[in-house]
Design a protein around this motif. Structure first.
Motif, short mmCIF file in Angstrom:
data_model
loop_
_atom_site.label_atom_id
_atom_site.label_comp_id
_atom_site.label_asym_id
_atom_site.label_seq_id
_atom_site.Cartn_x
_atom_site.Cartn_y
_atom_site.Cartn_z
N ALA A 1 20.64 -1.96 -7.62
CA ALA A 1 20.32 -2.88 -6.53
C ALA A 1 21.36 -3.99 -6.52
CB ALA A 1 18.92 -3.46 -6.69
N VAL A 2 21.67 -4.45 -5.32
CA VAL A 2 22.64 -5.53 -5.16
C VAL A 2 21.91 -6.82 -4.83
CG1 VAL A 2 24.76 -6.24 -4.01
CG2 VAL A 2 24.24 -3.81 -4.24
N VAL A 3 22.36 -7.91 -5.44
CA VAL A 3 21.71 -9.22 -5.29
C VAL A 3 22.65 -10.16 -4.54
CG1 VAL A 3 20.67 -11.17 -6.51
CG2 VAL A 3 20.49 -8.86 -7.46
N HIS A 4 22.16 -10.70 -3.41
CA HIS A 4 22.93 -11.65 -2.61
C HIS A 4 22.16 -12.97 -2.55
CE1 HIS A 4 25.64 -8.51 -1.00
NE2 HIS A 4 24.56 -7.75 -0.99
N ASP A 5 22.81 -14.07 -2.89
CA ASP A 5 22.22 -15.40 -2.77
C ASP A 5 22.90 -16.15 -1.64
OD1 ASP A 5 20.26 -15.49 -4.91
OD2 ASP A 5 21.95 -15.39 -6.29
N GLY A 6 22.10 -16.66 -0.71
CA GLY A 6 22.64 -17.38 0.43
C GLY A 6 21.77 -18.55 0.80
N PRO A 7 22.13 -19.25 1.87
CA PRO A 7 21.38 -20.43 2.31
C PRO A 7 19.91 -20.14 2.58
CG PRO A 7 23.47 -20.27 3.46
CD PRO A 7 23.30 -18.99 2.72
N ALA A 8 19.60 -18.92 3.01
CA ALA A 8 18.22 -18.56 3.33
C ALA A 8 17.44 -18.06 2.12
CB ALA A 8 18.19 -17.51 4.44
N ALA B 1 -5.89 -9.94 -3.20
CA ALA B 1 -4.83 -10.88 -2.83
C ALA B 1 -4.53 -10.82 -1.33
CB ALA B 1 -3.56 -10.56 -3.62
N GLU B 2 -4.20 -11.96 -0.77
CA GLU B 2 -3.80 -12.01 0.64
C GLU B 2 -2.30 -11.80 0.80
OE1 GLU B 2 -5.10 -15.51 2.62
OE2 GLU B 2 -7.23 -15.19 2.20
N HIS B 3 -1.54 -12.26 -0.18
CA HIS B 3 -0.08 -12.15 -0.12
C HIS B 3 0.34 -11.02 -1.07
CE1 HIS B 3 4.09 -14.11 -1.05
NE2 HIS B 3 4.19 -13.10 -0.19
N VAL B 4 0.78 -9.90 -0.53
CA VAL B 4 1.12 -8.74 -1.36
C VAL B 4 2.51 -8.23 -1.01
CG1 VAL B 4 -1.28 -8.03 -1.66
CG2 VAL B 4 0.05 -7.07 0.21
N ALA B 5 3.15 -7.61 -1.99
CA ALA B 5 4.47 -7.02 -1.78
C ALA B 5 4.61 -5.80 -2.67
CB ALA B 5 5.57 -8.03 -2.09
N VAL B 6 5.24 -4.76 -2.14
CA VAL B 6 5.60 -3.58 -2.91
C VAL B 6 7.11 -3.43 -2.80
CG1 VAL B 6 5.33 -1.08 -3.17
CG2 VAL B 6 3.37 -2.47 -2.44
N ILE B 7 7.80 -3.46 -3.94
CA ILE B 7 9.26 -3.41 -3.94
C ILE B 7 9.73 -2.38 -4.96
CG2 ILE B 7 9.50 -5.80 -3.18
CD1 ILE B 7 10.07 -6.63 -6.04
N ASN B 8 10.96 -1.99 -4.82
CA ASN B 8 11.58 -1.10 -5.81
C ASN B 8 11.77 -1.84 -7.12
OD1 ASN B 8 14.48 -0.17 -7.00
ND2 ASN B 8 13.34 1.58 -6.21
N ASP B 9 11.68 -1.13 -8.24
CA ASP B 9 11.78 -1.79 -9.55
C ASP B 9 13.13 -2.45 -9.77
OD1 ASP B 9 12.95 0.75 -9.71
OD2 ASP B 9 12.47 0.99 -11.82
N LEU B 10 14.19 -1.88 -9.21
CA LEU B 10 15.50 -2.52 -9.37
C LEU B 10 15.60 -3.79 -8.53
CD1 LEU B 10 17.97 -1.69 -11.12
CD2 LEU B 10 16.18 0.01 -10.94
N GLN B 11 14.90 -3.82 -7.40
CA GLN B 11 14.83 -5.06 -6.64
C GLN B 11 14.16 -6.16 -7.47
OE1 GLN B 11 13.03 -3.14 -2.97
NE2 GLN B 11 14.32 -4.69 -1.99
N ALA B 12 13.11 -5.80 -8.19
CA ALA B 12 12.45 -6.77 -9.05
C ALA B 12 13.40 -7.29 -10.12
CB ALA B 12 11.21 -6.15 -9.70
N GLN B 13 14.18 -6.40 -10.70
CA GLN B 13 15.16 -6.84 -11.70
C GLN B 13 16.16 -7.80 -11.08
OE1 GLN B 13 15.13 -6.09 -14.90
NE2 GLN B 13 13.81 -4.29 -15.08
N GLY B 14 16.54 -7.54 -9.83
CA GLY B 14 17.47 -8.43 -9.15
C GLY B 14 16.87 -9.81 -8.93
N HIS B 15 15.59 -9.88 -8.56
CA HIS B 15 14.94 -11.17 -8.37
C HIS B 15 14.82 -11.94 -9.69
CE1 HIS B 15 13.88 -11.19 -4.13
NE2 HIS B 15 13.56 -9.92 -4.22
N ALA B 16 14.86 -11.23 -10.81
CA ALA B 16 14.73 -11.89 -12.12
C ALA B 16 16.02 -12.56 -12.57
CB ALA B 16 14.29 -10.87 -13.17
N LEU B 17 17.16 -12.17 -12.01
CA LEU B 17 18.43 -12.74 -12.44
C LEU B 17 18.42 -14.26 -12.24
CD1 LEU B 17 21.04 -10.16 -11.09
CD2 LEU B 17 20.00 -10.29 -13.36
N GLY B 18 18.88 -14.96 -13.25
CA GLY B 18 18.83 -16.41 -13.23
C GLY B 18 17.57 -16.96 -13.87
N HIS B 19 16.64 -16.07 -14.20
CA HIS B 19 15.38 -16.47 -14.84
C HIS B 19 15.17 -15.69 -16.14
CE1 HIS B 19 14.36 -18.61 -11.14
NE2 HIS B 19 14.83 -17.56 -10.50
#
Length: 322
Positions: free
Chosen positions: A149-156, A97-115
């Motif tokens: 992990a804390v989840v913040h949603d903003g304009p960006a 893969a050209e686009h790769v990311a390594v994140i903490n597992d709780l960060q992944a859970q945060g990105h899942a919120l809303g899905h």
């Protein structure tokens, strides 16, 4: 005009015991592609990914994201409860893969919120006020380890901050808490939150409760949960009550630190195992017991995420969000 198929991504949820791997397209995980591998017997994540891709027919992978149960520093993750190191370069080499990311597992859970499907969210502590959609959310994981992990949603877009709060000092509010802290710290010289609020922590907590009762029990976590469920063993009852009280206290502390008016979400195998016991052991009361700030603590709703694959979904969303 024929639409081009979206490129494939590979996502992995690397825990202390097992690793889940799946394929995703356009930020959505393909449920049929999910496989689970035992970490024992594997030298690291790379051989697991190579096995997975070979068995999947060696598809072309455009993006890859690994969620790891441990701290991540500049794209390098070290598992807290397993001697593995995972970095972006190794992930790219293993997947192509050209686009790769390594994140903490709780960060992944945060990105899942809303899905996460509504039927996979179980309310635990309600509030009199509706959720504030634009406010921070908090994900608390209780499983092989403990973290949040804390989840913040903003304009960006979405920002999910990493932490290692499971290694903060275990709270002490009573003589019993002090006794527990002294008992736990004999293992590593320090009593952290994860040393009690985790699978292995539950075993330490039970051993302490047994000692306090003049017994010498040595049960594993599953046997302890079974004993708690039977409601016929004073040591198991004391263990369950102490666990839920301490979890409520720590969750309440984290809520006052981060002010998650958008909601708090408990995840992880141990958090879910206690679902039937939170009410009888007083989780809500412990969560809100903050003196003159108890009314503020009461403004944060708490739910349990009952989706084993939420971290995979979060990895897919992380890749889709760029």
């Amino acid at each position: 005009m024929t639409r081009m198929a979206q490129p494939l991504s590979l996502v992995a949820d690397v825990g202390g015991t097992n690793t889940r791997v799946a394929l995703a397209q356009g930020g959505a995980v393909d449920p049929a592609s999910i496989r689970r591998f035992a970490n024992a017997g594997n030298a690291g994540l790379v051989p697991i990914l190579r096995t997975y891709l070979a068995e999947a027919g060696s598809p072309e992978i455009a993006g890859a994201c690994a969620a790891v149960a441990g701290p991540v520093d500049d794209g390098v993750a070290r598992l807290t409860n397993l001697d593995w190191t995972i970095d972006r370069n190794a992930l790219a080499t293993a997947t192509g893969a050209e686009h790769v990311a390594v994140i903490n597992d709780l960060q992944a859970q945060g990105h899942a919120l809303g899905h996460i499907a509504a039927d996979c969210l179980r309310p635990l502590v309600g509030t009199a006020e509706p959720l504030r959609a634009a406010s921070p959310q908090l994900v608390i994981g209780v499983g092989t380890g403990f973290n949040a992990a804390v989840v913040h949603d903003g304009p960006a877009g979405r920002l999910v901050t990493a932490s290692e709060c499971g290694h903060a000092t275990l709270p002490v509010r009573s003589a019993a808490d002090l006794s527990l802290m002294r008992f736990v710290e004999t293992a590593h010289g320090f009593a952290g939150v994860e040393d009690v609020l985790s699978g292995r922590g539950l075993e330490r907590l039970h051993a302490w409760a047994a000692r306090e009762a003049g017994r010498d029990d040595g049960l594993d976590a599953s046997a302890i949960m079974a004993a708690i469920g039977r409601c016929d063993d004073p040591v198991a009852e004391a263990t369950g009550a102490a666990f839920v009280r301490l979890l409520g206290t720590v969750a309440g502390d984290l809520a006052l630190i981060h002010l998650p008016f958008g909601g708090i979400h408990l995840i992880g195998g141990v958090a879910r195992a206690f679902t039937a016991h939170y009410e009888r052991f007083g989780f809500a009361a412990a969560f809100r017991e903050k003196g003159r700030f108890s009314s503020l603590a009461a403004a944060f709703p708490v739910s349990i995420i009952e989706d084993d694959y939420a971290a995979l979904a979060g990895c897919a969303r992380r890749l889709a969000e760029g």
